[in-house]
Design a protein around this motif. Structure first.
Motif, short mmCIF file in Angstrom:
data_model
loop_
_atom_site.label_atom_id
_atom_site.label_comp_id
_atom_site.label_asym_id
_atom_site.label_seq_id
_atom_site.Cartn_x
_atom_site.Cartn_y
_atom_site.Cartn_z
N SER A 26 0.82 -1.22 0.00
CA SER A 26 0.00 0.00 0.00
C SER A 26 0.85 1.27 0.00
O SER A 26 0.40 2.31 -0.47
CB SER A 26 -0.95 0.00 1.19
OG SER A 26 -0.19 -0.07 2.37
N TYR A 27 2.11 1.19 0.50
CA TYR A 27 2.95 2.39 0.48
C TYR A 27 3.59 2.60 -0.89
O TYR A 27 4.36 3.52 -1.09
CB TYR A 27 4.05 2.30 1.55
CG TYR A 27 4.82 0.99 1.57
CD1 TYR A 27 5.73 0.69 0.59
CD2 TYR A 27 4.59 0.05 2.58
CE1 TYR A 27 6.43 -0.50 0.59
CE2 TYR A 27 5.28 -1.15 2.59
CZ TYR A 27 6.20 -1.41 1.60
OH TYR A 27 6.87 -2.61 1.60
N CYS A 28 3.25 1.73 -1.83
CA CYS A 28 3.89 1.80 -3.15
C CYS A 28 2.87 1.99 -4.27
O CYS A 28 3.05 2.85 -5.14
CB CYS A 28 4.69 0.53 -3.38
SG CYS A 28 5.82 0.59 -4.77
N GLY A 68 13.30 -2.92 -9.17
CA GLY A 68 12.12 -2.70 -9.99
C GLY A 68 11.16 -1.78 -9.27
O GLY A 68 11.57 -1.02 -8.38
N GLY A 69 9.88 -1.98 -9.51
CA GLY A 69 9.12 -3.16 -9.82
C GLY A 69 9.75 -4.40 -9.20
O GLY A 69 10.49 -4.31 -8.24
N GLU A 70 9.40 -5.54 -9.70
CA GLU A 70 9.98 -6.77 -9.17
C GLU A 70 10.94 -7.39 -10.19
O GLU A 70 10.48 -7.92 -11.20
CB GLU A 70 8.86 -7.74 -8.77
CG GLU A 70 9.34 -9.08 -8.27
CD GLU A 70 10.53 -8.98 -7.29
OE1 GLU A 70 10.46 -8.22 -6.32
OE2 GLU A 70 11.55 -9.68 -7.54
N PRO A 71 12.25 -7.32 -9.93
CA PRO A 71 13.22 -7.76 -10.93
C PRO A 71 13.14 -9.25 -11.26
O PRO A 71 13.50 -9.66 -12.36
CB PRO A 71 14.57 -7.41 -10.30
CG PRO A 71 14.31 -7.23 -8.85
CD PRO A 71 12.91 -6.77 -8.73
N VAL A 119 15.88 -8.49 0.59
CA VAL A 119 14.51 -8.99 0.42
C VAL A 119 13.58 -8.16 1.29
O VAL A 119 13.87 -7.91 2.46
CB VAL A 119 14.41 -10.49 0.80
CG1 VAL A 119 12.99 -10.99 0.64
CG2 VAL A 119 15.37 -11.32 -0.06
N SER A 120 12.48 -7.73 0.72
CA SER A 120 11.54 -6.89 1.47
C SER A 120 10.60 -7.77 2.27
O SER A 120 10.01 -8.71 1.73
CB SER A 120 10.73 -6.02 0.51
OG SER A 120 11.61 -5.26 -0.26
N LEU A 121 10.49 -7.48 3.55
CA LEU A 121 9.60 -8.25 4.43
C LEU A 121 9.12 -7.31 5.53
O LEU A 121 9.91 -6.91 6.39
CB LEU A 121 10.35 -9.44 5.04
CG LEU A 121 9.56 -10.27 6.05
CD1 LEU A 121 8.45 -11.05 5.38
CD2 LEU A 121 10.49 -11.23 6.80
N GLN A 190 9.07 5.32 5.74
CA GLN A 190 8.17 5.41 4.58
C GLN A 190 8.33 6.76 3.89
O GLN A 190 8.31 7.81 4.54
CB GLN A 190 6.72 5.22 5.04
CG GLN A 190 5.75 5.12 3.88
CD GLN A 190 4.31 5.03 4.32
OE1 GLN A 190 4.03 4.89 5.52
NE2 GLN A 190 3.40 5.13 3.38
N MET A 191 8.50 6.71 2.58
CA MET A 191 8.74 7.95 1.82
C MET A 191 7.53 8.32 0.96
O MET A 191 6.73 7.44 0.62
CB MET A 191 9.97 7.75 0.91
CG MET A 191 11.24 7.53 1.67
SD MET A 191 12.63 7.23 0.54
CE MET A 191 12.49 5.48 0.24
N PRO A 192 7.42 9.59 0.61
CA PRO A 192 6.30 10.01 -0.24
C PRO A 192 6.53 9.60 -1.70
O PRO A 192 6.85 10.43 -2.54
CB PRO A 192 6.28 11.54 -0.07
CG PRO A 192 7.66 11.90 0.35
CD PRO A 192 8.25 10.72 1.06
N1 SAM Z 1 10.01 -5.39 -5.64
C1 SAM Z 1 11.28 -5.26 -5.00
C2 SAM Z 1 11.13 -5.28 -3.49
O1 SAM Z 1 10.01 -5.47 -3.01
O2 SAM Z 1 12.13 -5.14 -2.80
C3 SAM Z 1 12.11 -4.07 -5.44
C4 SAM Z 1 11.42 -2.77 -5.61
S1 SAM Z 1 10.78 -2.04 -4.14
C5 SAM Z 1 10.18 -0.51 -4.80
C6 SAM Z 1 12.27 -1.64 -3.27
C7 SAM Z 1 12.12 -1.26 -1.84
O3 SAM Z 1 11.43 -0.05 -1.77
C8 SAM Z 1 11.33 -2.25 -0.99
O4 SAM Z 1 12.09 -2.61 0.13
C9 SAM Z 1 10.11 -1.48 -0.59
O5 SAM Z 1 9.67 -1.84 0.70
C10 SAM Z 1 10.61 -0.07 -0.63
N2 SAM Z 1 9.56 0.93 -0.80
C11 SAM Z 1 8.59 0.99 -1.72
N3 SAM Z 1 7.82 2.08 -1.55
C12 SAM Z 1 8.34 2.74 -0.48
C13 SAM Z 1 8.01 3.92 0.20
N4 SAM Z 1 6.96 4.67 -0.16
N5 SAM Z 1 8.76 4.30 1.25
C14 SAM Z 1 9.81 3.54 1.65
N6 SAM Z 1 10.18 2.41 1.04
C15 SAM Z 1 9.45 2.00 -0.01
#
Ligand code: SAM
Length: 329
Positions: A26-28, A68-71, A119-121, A190-192
């Motif tokens: 949701s933050y993306c 990415g996106g998801e690489p 890895v994002s978790l 969390q960033m804008p």
């Molecule tokens: N899909 C991959 C992943 O989930 O890691 C790579 C792309 S994702 C945009 C890269 C990182 O950006 C992730 O760790 C994600 O949690 C973080 N991210 C995405 N939107 C963000 C936001 N608004 N503020 C902070 N981190 C954010």
């Protein structure tokens, strides 16, 4: 070299391989997803490797991170990694991924020379994951993490974004879980950058707050600041070390003065910052037949104009038109 007018030198290249993602954090992005870039606009694998080669061989890039996106959605990823690790001088090559599919690919990626993964978790709770990412994929992420560790892509780093009323209460359990498995956890403010423009400063869980949450359960001592260099994470030894935790205060503790990053979007635009409002189009030049010299010159000129800071605190700050997924996080 890629030097800007403030004397910073970009050596760390973040390459987005696709704007598509199989999660909807949701933050993306919104649950329904976004209008993805048409395939014809994406750099081909050969185009990616050509630009990365120019960066490494001519412009002093020493680290390449695919994102990415998801690489992992890019079928040619292993080939792109192998061709990147074959470059000389050999760059460090890493991957930022949500981990879905990593259980299948970690071995091949390690064999291709991949050095590390992030890895994002954000949660260990399956229902919270479903609510946050709008997909029931937590088991796949956990399998992906274990496979990366097993394949030797160590230290496996874990990225977590905390949100109030969603997963803020998981700061301590997440760290404990990562420590038990030898993963290095980094919390990111969390960033804008969400496509829905739903970010609000008041809702953001700040670096100070994260450290306060953790300090209730762990003894945190700042790691040697000298070693931080351009790294975005402030690192802390946990309970005397050697285990560490990182906090990336992109908003409240900006690290722009030491920034050494430059970004290449999936459609071939150079960006100096996640929050940049300008891009330089390398893809059009490349497809119009520009030689390596001309592409390198355009890239040098693009970085020369890098701004001093991301300006989130400036009253005139405007969120960039592209969301994080389209820029490459
Ligand atoms: N899909 C991959 C992943 O989930 O890691 C790579 C792309 S994702 C945009 C890269 C990182 O950006 C992730 O760790 C994600 O949690 C973080 N991210 C995405 N939107 C963000 C936001 N608004 N503020 C902070 N981190 C954010």
């Amino acid at each position: 070299m890629l030097r800007d007018s403030f004397g910073r030198v970009a050596t760390d290249l973040r390459v987005s391989l696709t704007d598509k993602c199989n999660l909807r954090c949701s933050y993306c992005m919104p649950p329904e997803g976004l209008d993805w870039l048409p395939n014809a606009q994406l750099l081909t694998a050969d185009e990616v490797v050509r630009l990365v080669t120019i960066g490494v061989e001519r412009l002093g890039i020493t680290e390449v991170r695919y994102t990415g996106g998801e690489p992992l959605l890019r079928r040619e990823l292993t080939d792109i990694v192998a061709r990147t690790t074959a470059l000389r001088p050999r760059p460090q090559v890493s991957l930022t991924t949500n981990g879905i599919g990593l259980a299948r690919t970690a071995g091949a990626l390690a064999a291709a020379g991949l050095d590390r993964v992030n890895v994002s978790l954000d949660t260990l709770d399956r229902d919270t994951f479903k609510r946050l990412a709008h997909r029931d994929r937590l088991p796949d992420v956990l399998d992906g993490l274990a496979a990366a560790h097993h394949a030797g892509l160590r230290p496996v780093k874990v990225n977590a974004v905390l949100m109030r009323d969603v997963n803020r209460h998981e700061a301590v359990p997440l760290l404990r879980w990562c420590l038990e498995r030898g993963y290095e956890l980094r919390f990111i403010e969390q960033m804008p950058l969400d496509a829905q423009h739903g970010w609000s400063r008041d809702d953001m869980v700040t670096a100070d707050e994260i450290l306060e949450l953790l300090s209730g359960s762990f003894d945190l001592t700042p790691d040697d600041a000298e070693e931080r260099g351009s790294a975005p994470a402030e690192r802390f030894l946990v309970d005397g070390g050697p285990a560490r935790v990182g906090v990336i205060g992109s908003v409240t503790r900006p690290f722009c003065a030491a920034c050494d990053r430059v970004r290449l979007t999936a459609d071939g635009q150079i960006r100096n910052c996640l929050f940049a409002r300008e891009e330089s189009d390398l893809k059009s030049a490349l497809r119009a037949g520009a030689g390596d010299d001309e592409l390198a010159e355009r890239w040098v000129a693009a970085v020369a104009g890098k701004r001093a800071g991301h300006g989130i605190d400036d009253p005139s700050f405007l969120q960039p038109a592209r969301p994080m997924s389209a820029i490459g996080g």
